[in-house]
Design a protein around this motif. Sequence first.
Motif, short mmCIF file in Angstrom:
data_model
loop_
_atom_site.label_atom_id
_atom_site.label_comp_id
_atom_site.label_asym_id
_atom_site.label_seq_id
_atom_site.Cartn_x
_atom_site.Cartn_y
_atom_site.Cartn_z
N PRO A 168 0.92 -1.26 0.00
CA PRO A 168 -0.02 -0.02 -0.08
C PRO A 168 0.72 1.26 0.21
O PRO A 168 1.96 1.45 0.65
CB PRO A 168 -0.91 -0.27 1.31
N HIS A 169 0.48 2.27 -0.61
CA HIS A 169 1.12 3.73 -0.73
C HIS A 169 0.39 4.67 0.31
O HIS A 169 0.78 5.76 0.40
CB HIS A 169 1.00 4.14 -2.17
N HIS A 170 -0.93 4.35 0.49
CA HIS A 170 -1.49 5.35 1.36
C HIS A 170 -2.25 4.61 2.90
O HIS A 170 -2.45 3.34 2.69
CB HIS A 170 -2.97 5.85 0.55
N HIS A 171 -1.60 5.16 3.98
CA HIS A 171 -1.82 4.50 5.06
C HIS A 171 -2.58 5.40 6.00
O HIS A 171 -3.29 6.28 5.74
CB HIS A 171 -0.40 4.24 5.89
N CYS A 192 -1.16 -4.60 5.43
CA CYS A 192 -0.26 -3.22 5.47
C CYS A 192 0.81 -3.73 6.81
O CYS A 192 0.65 -3.43 7.75
CB CYS A 192 -0.72 -2.29 5.69
N PHE A 225 -5.49 5.77 -5.25
CA PHE A 225 -5.92 4.67 -4.34
C PHE A 225 -6.14 3.41 -4.92
O PHE A 225 -7.26 3.38 -5.74
CB PHE A 225 -6.99 5.17 -3.40
N ASP A 239 -4.75 0.11 -0.38
CA ASP A 239 -4.51 1.65 -0.02
C ASP A 239 -5.85 1.98 0.94
O ASP A 239 -6.95 1.52 0.66
CB ASP A 239 -4.72 2.62 -1.21
#
Length: 223
Positions: A3-6, A35, A173, A177
Amino acid sequence: MNPHHHLDASTVVSYAAGALAVEVATVAATHLETCAHCRARVAEAERVGGQLIEHQQPAGIVPDRFADLRAEMLQRLDDAPPAIAAPEPRSAPYEDDDRLPTPLHPYFGSSYRALKWRWMAPGVHCIRAPNTKTGTLLLLKIGPGRSMPVHGHGGTELTQILRGAYHDALGQFAPGDVADLDSDVEHQPVTVPGAACICVSALDAPLRFPGWLARKLQPLFKL
């Protein structure tokens, strides 16, 4: 899956403390399944929180002091070095095309194929979790290339992408994400071409729509 968005730091702390509304905690747990980065942050929040409680004797703390402790925990999380040897993300919830992530099973079952979608708008279908007490929990399926209405948030919106993808002013997203949004954010998600975007969202307050048509329809959609 990487994932790039947390999760936001405040969400991590609240999750570790068991202070999130159950609907928001369910989406957070869905993100944590895949994640490793956020799992390590939750573990660090639990460790720091335990140390603070040991030193502050919380039985005698007044409410304002709880806010001070929370701020101190957030600061210590910001100052902490990256976790070493964090576990690899678990991709199991997404390996089986028919299996929903485990935290969603009590609300929606375990199978995508068994979901009974309800029409919400052209190209948009949803399933609302029954018997929620502190907010709204729903699955959304949005057709490819669809623009959602511009909206803001009366409180928290936590959305985990399960399939497909969308983009907005905050970026793109994709599966894994999470969009962790508050009342300061106004956005317009647009799904990418190719496949429907399926996501799970938790809201602890109604959305805010600047457009008059969306405001008129809001009571019908109960969002």
